[in-house]
Design a protein around this motif. Sequence first.
Motif, PDB file in Angstrom:
ATOM      1  N   TYR A  91       0.713  -1.014  -0.041  1.00 24.56           N
ATOM      2  CA  TYR A  91       0.206   0.089   0.137  1.00 24.56           C
ATOM      3  C   TYR A  91       0.686   1.350  -0.154  1.00 24.56           C
ATOM      4  O   TYR A  91       0.251   2.587   0.097  1.00 24.56           O
ATOM      5  CB  TYR A  91      -1.029  -0.058   1.202  1.00 24.56           C
ATOM      6  CG  TYR A  91      -2.149  -0.947   1.210  1.00 24.56           C
ATOM      7  CD1 TYR A  91      -3.030  -0.998  -0.017  1.00 24.56           C
ATOM      8  CD2 TYR A  91      -1.971  -2.411   1.906  1.00 24.56           C
ATOM      9  CE1 TYR A  91      -3.906  -1.992   0.010  1.00 24.56           C
ATOM     10  CE2 TYR A  91      -2.867  -3.341   1.577  1.00 24.56           C
ATOM     11  CZ  TYR A  91      -3.895  -3.008   0.581  1.00 24.56           C
ATOM     12  OH  TYR A  91      -4.993  -4.187   0.504  1.00 24.56           O
ATOM     13  N   LYS A 336     -12.542  -2.036   3.861  1.00 25.97           N
ATOM     14  CA  LYS A 336     -11.279  -1.147   3.416  1.00 25.97           C
ATOM     15  C   LYS A 336     -11.319  -0.295   4.472  1.00 25.97           C
ATOM     16  O   LYS A 336     -12.005   0.652   4.914  1.00 25.97           O
ATOM     17  CB  LYS A 336     -11.678  -0.561   2.176  1.00 25.97           C
ATOM     18  CG  LYS A 336     -10.852   0.506   1.465  1.00 25.97           C
ATOM     19  CD  LYS A 336      -9.647  -0.121   0.656  1.00 25.97           C
ATOM     20  CE  LYS A 336      -8.733   0.975   0.141  1.00 25.97           C
ATOM     21  NZ  LYS A 336      -7.723   0.358  -0.489  1.00 25.97           N
ATOM     22  N   GLN A 337     -10.010   0.161   4.744  1.00 24.65           N
ATOM     23  CA  GLN A 337      -9.731   0.984   5.842  1.00 24.65           C
ATOM     24  C   GLN A 337      -9.699   2.148   5.333  1.00 24.65           C
ATOM     25  O   GLN A 337      -8.877   2.511   3.988  1.00 24.65           O
ATOM     26  CB  GLN A 337      -8.225   0.690   6.512  1.00 24.65           C
ATOM     27  CG  GLN A 337      -7.357   1.700   7.215  1.00 24.65           C
ATOM     28  CD  GLN A 337      -7.805   1.732   8.680  1.00 24.65           C
ATOM     29  OE1 GLN A 337      -8.954   0.995   9.166  1.00 24.65           O
ATOM     30  NE2 GLN A 337      -7.162   2.531   9.334  1.00 24.65           N
ATOM     31  N   GLY A 338     -10.145   3.559   5.759  1.00 29.59           N
ATOM     32  CA  GLY A 338     -10.347   4.762   5.273  1.00 29.59           C
ATOM     33  C   GLY A 338      -8.946   5.518   5.460  1.00 29.59           C
ATOM     34  O   GLY A 338      -9.195   6.728   4.993  1.00 29.59           O
ATOM     35  N   SER A 339      -8.162   5.329   6.273  1.00 28.74           N
ATOM     36  CA  SER A 339      -6.743   6.096   6.623  1.00 28.74           C
ATOM     37  C   SER A 339      -5.683   5.359   6.197  1.00 28.74           C
ATOM     38  O   SER A 339      -5.940   3.971   6.123  1.00 28.74           O
ATOM     39  CB  SER A 339      -6.851   6.656   8.089  1.00 28.74           C
ATOM     40  OG  SER A 339      -6.895   5.504   8.878  1.00 28.74           O
ATOM     41  N   VAL A 340      -4.348   5.754   6.254  1.00 31.71           N
ATOM     42  CA  VAL A 340      -3.253   5.045   6.100  1.00 31.71           C
ATOM     43  C   VAL A 340      -2.785   4.068   7.270  1.00 31.71           C
ATOM     44  O   VAL A 340      -3.032   4.610   8.481  1.00 31.71           O
ATOM     45  CB  VAL A 340      -2.126   6.225   5.944  1.00 31.71           C
ATOM     46  CG1 VAL A 340      -0.567   5.196   5.649  1.00 31.71           C
ATOM     47  CG2 VAL A 340      -2.396   6.807   4.837  1.00 31.71           C
ATOM     48  N   ARG A 342      -4.251   2.222   3.952  1.00 33.81           N
ATOM     49  CA  ARG A 342      -5.512   1.864   3.330  1.00 33.81           C
ATOM     50  C   ARG A 342      -5.676   0.468   2.751  1.00 33.81           C
ATOM     51  O   ARG A 342      -5.610   0.313   1.797  1.00 33.81           O
ATOM     52  CB  ARG A 342      -5.695   2.996   2.096  1.00 33.81           C
ATOM     53  CG  ARG A 342      -5.818   4.516   2.808  1.00 33.81           C
ATOM     54  CD  ARG A 342      -5.968   5.455   1.590  1.00 33.81           C
ATOM     55  NE  ARG A 342      -6.604   6.634   2.018  1.00 33.81           N
ATOM     56  CZ  ARG A 342      -7.684   6.847   2.049  1.00 33.81           C
ATOM     57  NH1 ARG A 342      -8.298   6.037   1.424  1.00 33.81           N
ATOM     58  NH2 ARG A 342      -8.037   7.983   2.602  1.00 33.81           N
ATOM     59  N   HIS A 344      -6.989  -3.606   2.680  1.00 29.08           N
ATOM     60  CA  HIS A 344      -8.240  -4.172   2.386  1.00 29.08           C
ATOM     61  C   HIS A 344      -8.130  -5.376   3.239  1.00 29.08           C
ATOM     62  O   HIS A 344      -7.317  -6.473   2.990  1.00 29.08           O
ATOM     63  CB  HIS A 344      -8.491  -4.396   1.109  1.00 29.08           C
ATOM     64  CG  HIS A 344     -10.079  -4.947   0.755  1.00 29.08           C
ATOM     65  ND1 HIS A 344     -10.696  -5.928   1.414  1.00 29.08           N
ATOM     66  CD2 HIS A 344     -10.881  -4.231   0.119  1.00 29.08           C
ATOM     67  CE1 HIS A 344     -12.102  -6.006   0.917  1.00 29.08           C
ATOM     68  NE2 HIS A 344     -12.126  -4.976   0.315  1.00 29.08           N
ATOM     69  N   THR A 739      -1.971  11.361  -0.090  1.00 26.29           N
ATOM     70  CA  THR A 739      -2.153  10.133   0.278  1.00 26.29           C
ATOM     71  C   THR A 739      -2.209   9.161  -0.918  1.00 26.29           C
ATOM     72  O   THR A 739      -2.815   9.483  -2.060  1.00 26.29           O
ATOM     73  CB  THR A 739      -3.385   9.723   1.322  1.00 26.29           C
ATOM     74  OG1 THR A 739      -4.536  10.680   0.571  1.00 26.29           O
ATOM     75  CG2 THR A 739      -3.150  10.344   2.677  1.00 26.29           C
ATOM     76  N   ASP A 741      -3.954   5.608  -2.335  1.00 16.81           N
ATOM     77  CA  ASP A 741      -4.873   4.607  -1.975  1.00 16.81           C
ATOM     78  C   ASP A 741      -4.962   3.576  -3.234  1.00 16.81           C
ATOM     79  O   ASP A 741      -5.086   3.761  -4.350  1.00 16.81           O
ATOM     80  CB  ASP A 741      -6.082   5.203  -1.960  1.00 16.81           C
ATOM     81  CG  ASP A 741      -7.472   4.483  -1.452  1.00 16.81           C
ATOM     82  OD1 ASP A 741      -6.956   3.421  -1.189  1.00 16.81           O
ATOM     83  OD2 ASP A 741      -8.575   4.876  -1.684  1.00 16.81           O
ATOM     84  N   PRO A 744      -8.676   1.326  -4.636  1.00 15.84           N
ATOM     85  CA  PRO A 744      -9.382   2.050  -3.949  1.00 15.84           C
ATOM     86  C   PRO A 744     -10.936   1.710  -3.870  1.00 15.84           C
ATOM     87  O   PRO A 744     -11.205   0.881  -5.005  1.00 15.84           O
ATOM     88  CB  PRO A 744      -9.302   3.641  -4.593  1.00 15.84           C
ATOM     89  CG  PRO A 744      -8.851   3.094  -5.868  1.00 15.84           C
ATOM     90  CD  PRO A 744      -7.781   1.933  -5.799  1.00 15.84           C
TER      91      PRO A 744
END
Length: 748
Positions: A91, A336-340, A342, A344, A739, A741, A744
């Motif tokens: 990532y 899926k994680q929305g912050s660093v 990021r 799955h 950032t 992603d 995404p």
Amino acid sequence: MTGSARHAEVVLPVPVARAYTYRIPDALADRVVPGARVVVPLRRRQVVGVATAVDVPAPRVEAKPIASAPDAQPALSEPLLGLGRWLSDYYGAPLGLALRAILPGPLWSVARPAGPPEEAVRVLVLTERVDSLLERERVFRRAPKRRAAYEVVEALGGAAPLRHLVDQLQLSPSALDGLVRQGLARVERVTEPRDPFARLSSPPPPTLTEDQRRVVAAITATPVDTPVLIHGVTGSGKTLVYLDVLRGVVASGSGAILLVPEIALTPQTVARVRGVFGDQVAVLHSGLSDGERADAWRALRSGRRRVAVGPRSAVFAPVQRLGTIVVDEEHDSSYKQGSVPRYHARDAAIERARLEGARVILGSATPSLETLDRAARGHVATFALPDRIDARPLPPVEVIDLRHTPPVPDAGGIPWTEPLDAAVAAALGRGEQVILLLNRRGFATFVQCPACGDVRVCPDCAIALTVHQTPPALRCHYCGHEAPVPTTCRLCAHATQRLRGLGTQQLEHFVGLRFPRARIARMDLDTTSTKWAHHHILERVARGEVDILLGTQMIAKGLDFPNVTVVGVVDADTGLHFPDFRAAERTFQLVAQVAGRAGRGPRGGRVYVQTRAPDHHAIRAAAAHSVMAFAAAELPLRAPPHPPYPPRVGLVRFVVTGLDEAATAGLAERVAAWLRRANAERLGGGGGGGALTVLGPAPCPITRLRGRWRWHVLVKAAEARVLGRVVRAWRAKAHRNVTVDRDPVLML
Ligand code: ADP
Ligand code: ZN
């Protein structure tokens, strides 16, 4: 300083690309091993870090010593440390942020590794139910504010902290007092949040059907290193298959992880898992206090508990001798994680299983196109559960074309047609339950001036403010910005303002007037903001205390209520035209999943889907309960001659944000230029380069969020290896305002 001092490489949970070097004091020689937590000085503070390597070369300037090492046993096992490196590499995230995601928050606290104690809070609890609209009118005849307060607390699941009601929701303390005086509510002091999973009775699991037995046998016969997909229709009994496989795993002395979407982590689900594994289970959910979270982590790390159940982040649970990871509803976007970083959780699960020699089982009625693609290429073994338990049919779906079917008289602009109306009335008449989906919260979507057309938008986010009624306000669904509901236009001073679009609050209001005796519960982000609120709502549905459950996508996931015979999708098109290549896929999944909530009991069921796009392949395939039909229509649209998208190609999104509009656009230009240069030179695939497609820069569909301007650059490549090289090269720059992603899920 002797020449024989030993040094360790230490990674700190901060967004920097490099690791730090510290000296290992003799006293800590045994404890400082790769994966161990260490407390180290950083400038004038102390911070918790993780040792990632020992006996590294001494730095040129003398290294400071490690201050302490709290763990007798390293916090991160070798495979989990490896997973951290994979997250970082795949990532393009700094290793420190990847490790921060793997270890729970309280373990990073220098001051109190076990987390802060709980504080007592005062909670208002409703004690009397006022179910129907008619009764409500009688009880609150002269007290509209008290009624509004009652309805807010009811919508929050029947209990809410007083502070939240007064400070955030701005209910008047005297109205709340009134409820108590009237005997409708009382105030309780709660020292610890009640864990609804703590004392669940655990029913014994039913015996497997022939189909379920067949799939269990097929899975155990599959080589451990081949991920498995259980493609089972809604209501086919996938959960029992997972549990039976896991029973075998645990019986052989190994451990297991069961991942479920947060919203599907219901007492029902947990009871079924507890029914098989008793107190071997650690339930990891977002409502845990720091102390509880640390306890659960230690119980797993020490091997006292061997099964972890939880949402996304449970993929990092320190289960010992990991045998199997199950990812239920693998298509769900909450993985899926929305912050660093990021990540799955499905893909992290596959990688972790590879590192630990464990098996991965994915399950869904509507598998993602990514997973179907892996299956088609032979990387995933698929087993089908084509029928519902007890040979119950999938519910027939009636598609109602809103372009040609008028709403009922008095609908007042709400798309509520005769066939849906008749079906709801009939179900209520038979004492059955109804689920209504409208994937838009709030009362109306936006306010528009009928004279000049002005729409109120969030000053910080460049999206329309949503109209809310309880409490009345315009609210931004991205940053929470609030403004009073206007009575006149700010531009032309026109005196009436029109509410446009339909939200769940207004639907609730409308349905309440139309079916005044029905007991209605609404479930959306606004009614589930407090701990356990959604559990309380679902418990009421399960006990038969709710006739109509209405809400956003939250009600589409995993619910299993046999008395639900009618499901209505009030407006299937809410997300169909989003500027996002996954818009059709998400619409398909949402409609197919909510349709799967109908007809799970002996009384059968029927689904009504209202749409202005009845011929769209997402709607047609959902009406046929067929992900294969959807994939057959959608996959060609993501391949040439159309612009290719995943799963045809890999995708990385570089999102550039900043406070200054021109500077943000300029930075986005430089990111795109860097990517194009990288493509032409060494990074773009084989010798000559050119394996990347760089698109942009362009403003994101949401051009401004929380006051920051947003631009993005998209990069596509057929080969994952090439994208990996690019994100790692970019990681080295550790640019704060960009950032990365990869893969995404949301493109807005
Ligand atoms: P899915 O996740 O595939 O939609 P569930 O696992 O929720 O389906 O199962 C649907 C329903 O069928 C649940 O109420 C479950 O308790 C019931 N069920 C599952 N397996 C069996 C079985 N072997 N015998 C009887 N009932 C079962
Ligand atoms: Zn905003």
